[in-house]
Design a protein around this motif. Sequence first.
Motif, short mmCIF file in Angstrom:
data_model
loop_
_atom_site.label_atom_id
_atom_site.label_comp_id
_atom_site.label_asym_id
_atom_site.label_seq_id
_atom_site.Cartn_x
_atom_site.Cartn_y
_atom_site.Cartn_z
N ARG A 81 112.80 -38.71 -24.53
CA ARG A 81 112.31 -37.87 -23.23
C ARG A 81 112.70 -36.30 -23.50
O ARG A 81 113.95 -36.30 -23.87
CB ARG A 81 113.10 -38.43 -21.92
N GLY A 82 111.80 -35.57 -23.28
CA GLY A 82 112.14 -34.08 -23.36
C GLY A 82 111.77 -33.74 -24.60
O GLY A 82 111.42 -32.59 -24.74
N ALA A 83 111.29 -34.57 -25.70
CA ALA A 83 110.57 -34.11 -26.66
C ALA A 83 109.07 -34.01 -26.16
O ALA A 83 108.74 -34.42 -25.28
CB ALA A 83 110.65 -35.37 -27.74
N ARG A 84 108.22 -33.54 -27.40
CA ARG A 84 106.90 -33.30 -27.17
C ARG A 84 106.07 -34.36 -27.34
O ARG A 84 106.27 -34.82 -28.79
CB ARG A 84 106.04 -32.16 -27.34
N GLU A 85 105.71 -35.17 -26.61
CA GLU A 85 105.32 -36.61 -27.11
C GLU A 85 103.85 -36.82 -27.06
O GLU A 85 103.09 -37.24 -26.57
CB GLU A 85 105.80 -37.76 -26.24
N SER A 86 103.23 -36.15 -28.37
CA SER A 86 101.74 -36.14 -28.63
C SER A 86 101.52 -37.74 -28.56
O SER A 86 102.23 -38.49 -29.09
CB SER A 86 101.34 -35.39 -29.76
N GLY A 87 100.05 -37.91 -28.17
CA GLY A 87 99.63 -39.14 -28.42
C GLY A 87 99.92 -40.15 -26.88
O GLY A 87 99.18 -41.25 -26.70
N ILE A 88 100.44 -39.44 -25.93
CA ILE A 88 100.51 -40.18 -24.64
C ILE A 88 99.51 -39.28 -23.65
O ILE A 88 99.58 -38.31 -23.39
CB ILE A 88 101.86 -40.09 -24.12
N SER A 89 98.75 -40.20 -23.13
CA SER A 89 97.62 -40.07 -22.18
C SER A 89 98.55 -40.30 -20.77
O SER A 89 99.11 -41.25 -20.71
CB SER A 89 96.43 -40.68 -22.35
N LEU A 90 97.78 -39.59 -19.67
CA LEU A 90 98.19 -39.95 -18.29
C LEU A 90 97.01 -40.13 -17.52
O LEU A 90 95.84 -39.62 -17.79
CB LEU A 90 98.67 -38.32 -17.79
N PHE A 91 97.21 -41.02 -16.62
CA PHE A 91 96.09 -41.87 -15.77
C PHE A 91 96.50 -41.80 -14.40
O PHE A 91 97.55 -42.15 -14.12
CB PHE A 91 95.78 -43.14 -16.24
N LEU A 92 95.60 -41.42 -13.74
CA LEU A 92 95.78 -41.46 -12.13
C LEU A 92 95.50 -43.12 -11.83
O LEU A 92 94.18 -43.56 -12.06
CB LEU A 92 94.79 -40.70 -11.31
N VAL A 93 96.42 -43.97 -11.27
CA VAL A 93 95.87 -45.15 -10.99
C VAL A 93 96.14 -45.26 -9.30
O VAL A 93 97.22 -45.21 -8.90
CB VAL A 93 97.13 -46.29 -11.63
N ASP A 94 95.27 -45.88 -8.88
CA ASP A 94 95.14 -46.03 -7.31
C ASP A 94 95.91 -47.39 -7.10
O ASP A 94 95.65 -48.48 -7.80
CB ASP A 94 94.01 -46.36 -6.72
N MET A 95 97.08 -47.50 -6.29
CA MET A 95 97.77 -48.61 -6.09
C MET A 95 97.39 -49.80 -5.53
O MET A 95 97.85 -50.72 -5.62
CB MET A 95 99.25 -48.38 -5.59
N HIS A 96 96.29 -49.58 -4.98
CA HIS A 96 95.61 -50.60 -4.21
C HIS A 96 94.63 -51.09 -5.09
O HIS A 96 93.56 -52.08 -4.59
CB HIS A 96 94.87 -50.12 -2.99
N ALA A 97 94.29 -50.84 -6.27
CA ALA A 97 93.23 -51.26 -7.35
C ALA A 97 93.46 -52.55 -7.55
O ALA A 97 94.77 -52.95 -7.68
CB ALA A 97 92.98 -50.34 -8.54
N PRO A 98 92.39 -53.57 -8.02
CA PRO A 98 92.68 -54.96 -8.49
C PRO A 98 93.52 -54.76 -9.54
O PRO A 98 93.21 -53.95 -10.58
CB PRO A 98 91.36 -55.22 -8.62
N GLY A 99 94.42 -55.69 -9.96
CA GLY A 99 95.08 -55.86 -11.15
C GLY A 99 96.62 -55.02 -10.92
O GLY A 99 97.31 -55.21 -11.94
N VAL A 100 96.60 -54.28 -9.99
CA VAL A 100 98.01 -53.46 -9.81
C VAL A 100 98.96 -54.41 -9.12
O VAL A 100 98.48 -54.87 -7.90
CB VAL A 100 97.83 -52.07 -9.22
N SER A 101 100.03 -54.41 -9.48
CA SER A 101 101.08 -55.27 -8.68
C SER A 101 102.64 -54.61 -9.04
O SER A 101 102.87 -54.17 -9.88
CB SER A 101 101.10 -56.89 -8.90
N VAL A 102 103.32 -54.97 -7.99
CA VAL A 102 104.77 -54.38 -8.17
C VAL A 102 105.49 -55.71 -8.52
O VAL A 102 105.58 -56.65 -7.49
CB VAL A 102 104.91 -53.62 -6.93
N GLY A 103 106.29 -55.61 -9.42
CA GLY A 103 107.11 -56.71 -9.79
C GLY A 103 108.57 -56.50 -8.65
O GLY A 103 108.21 -56.07 -7.67
N ARG A 104 109.66 -56.94 -9.25
CA ARG A 104 110.79 -57.08 -8.67
C ARG A 104 111.16 -55.79 -7.98
O ARG A 104 111.34 -54.80 -8.76
CB ARG A 104 111.77 -57.99 -9.31
N LYS A 105 111.64 -55.74 -6.84
CA LYS A 105 112.30 -54.70 -6.39
C LYS A 105 113.92 -54.52 -6.91
O LYS A 105 114.63 -55.62 -6.89
CB LYS A 105 112.33 -54.46 -4.88
#
Length: 404
Positions: free
Chosen positions: A199-223
């Motif tokens: 972390r803090g390095a320049r990490e080429s190859g990583i993409s960022l996506f906006l994900v709607d948390m209410h979209a099908p397939g998104v779930s929150v595991g344990r708190k």
Amino acid sequence: MDFELTPDQKEFRKLVAQYVDGRVAPQAAALDAAGSFPMEIFRELGDLGYLGMKYPEDVGGGGLSEPNIHYTIFCEELARASLGVAASVGVHTSTATYCLHKLGSAAVKRDYLEPALRGEKIASFALTETEAGSDVSALTTRASRRDGGYVLDGRKMFITNATVADLTVVAAKVRESAAGRADLADGQAAGARTAPAGRGARESGISLFLVDMHAPGVSVGRKLEKLCIRCSETAELVLDSVWVPEDHLLGSEGGGFDAVQESLDIDRVMTAAMCIGLARAALDAATTYTKQRVQFGRPICSFQAVRFRLVDMLARLETARLYTYYAAWLADQGRRVTLEAALAKNVAGEAANEIAAMAVSTLGGYGLMEEYPVARLLRDSYFPLVGGGTVDIMKVVVAREMGL
Ligand SMILES: Cc1cc2nc3c(=O)[nH]c(=O)nc-3n(C[C@H](O)[C@H](O)[C@H](O)COP(=O)(O)OP(=O)(O)OC[C@H]3O[C@@H](n4cnc5c(N)ncnc54)[C@H](O)[C@@H]3O)c2cc1C
């Protein structure tokens, strides 16, 4: 050289402090004990315009000329009452929303960024995985191109605000297709440059996506139950064949993470500012206590050992404060602050941790009781030593910037 805040900045500090003293400080211990997200405070901060203050007016932001100094003041004051509240607000107002602002389409800004800056939607940022902490390049969350968009699969760990979020920015590697074509992100064939030491390095190859948390397939595991910042909820996030439309790719394939490096740097300055706030609270609590506590017929602040401890605390605090504000000022001059931000986070983080520990000692047995704030401050002071990159990783970043 001018070390003074402007009259406008001083007035701003006064206003934030009034709100924090009136609304956050009285609830801080209860919020910590309940361990739940401070929803009411979050909405109020949105109504008051603080959540959008760093952004330009065209997206509903504050349009400030020196946003980083103002935001440093805001973070310091908020964390003076509760680092948990400040941490959750910090994730929302920083890289999570910055990605939408810098890389999002007009529709993304309208539907997600602007409501987030008003406090109507809550944002999170999902990078870490169980096997990819400091070593971001090891992440295994995959995005496969499909049907005019992408399908995301993976599990994220330690995600702040995941339990309450409406949107999250997810870091993933793009797969050309689900049907066995080359996994572009993994191979050198794709030109991926994987930095060593995380972390803090320049990490080429990583993409960022906006994900709607209410979209099908998104779930929150344990708190997750934790030592520190308990009212800032932390959880696992599961992405199980989550379809996201093409315009939710933030920036280019493989280039999103690099594109927001500036924001990741500035986040560290803001974490440092939060440490200043926490350290101030610890020093104030210890100072007040030593004037009131009488032993051997005298207030304990009259004993040299106690006074000297308070002086040492002040010395640590002032050094960290100066460097943190310097880093924020540099960022407002448009300068790259990779080195200064990492250094500020370590200097202020370690100062806050030591100051909180000294405050606990100063209160004797009462320092260990939850009825005084210093025990919570000490617990919370461990968060900045890890969150947003550990102390070691900050040193890796600084050493690299030194050309070592
Ligand atoms: C409360 C909390 C909230 C968080 N919120 C978020 C969030 O919202 N989103 C998100 O994506 N992540 C979040 N994180 C994750 C956080 O950023 C990571 O925990 C952090 O980067 C460290 O990763 P790790 O825990 O896997 O530790 P590891 O990387 O496994 O590190 C373990 C130890 O090894 C050391 N180490 C590792 N590599 C090196 C090296 N190259 N050189 C020297 N020492 C090294 C570390 O310094 C550390 O002491 C959160 C974490 C916490 C605790």
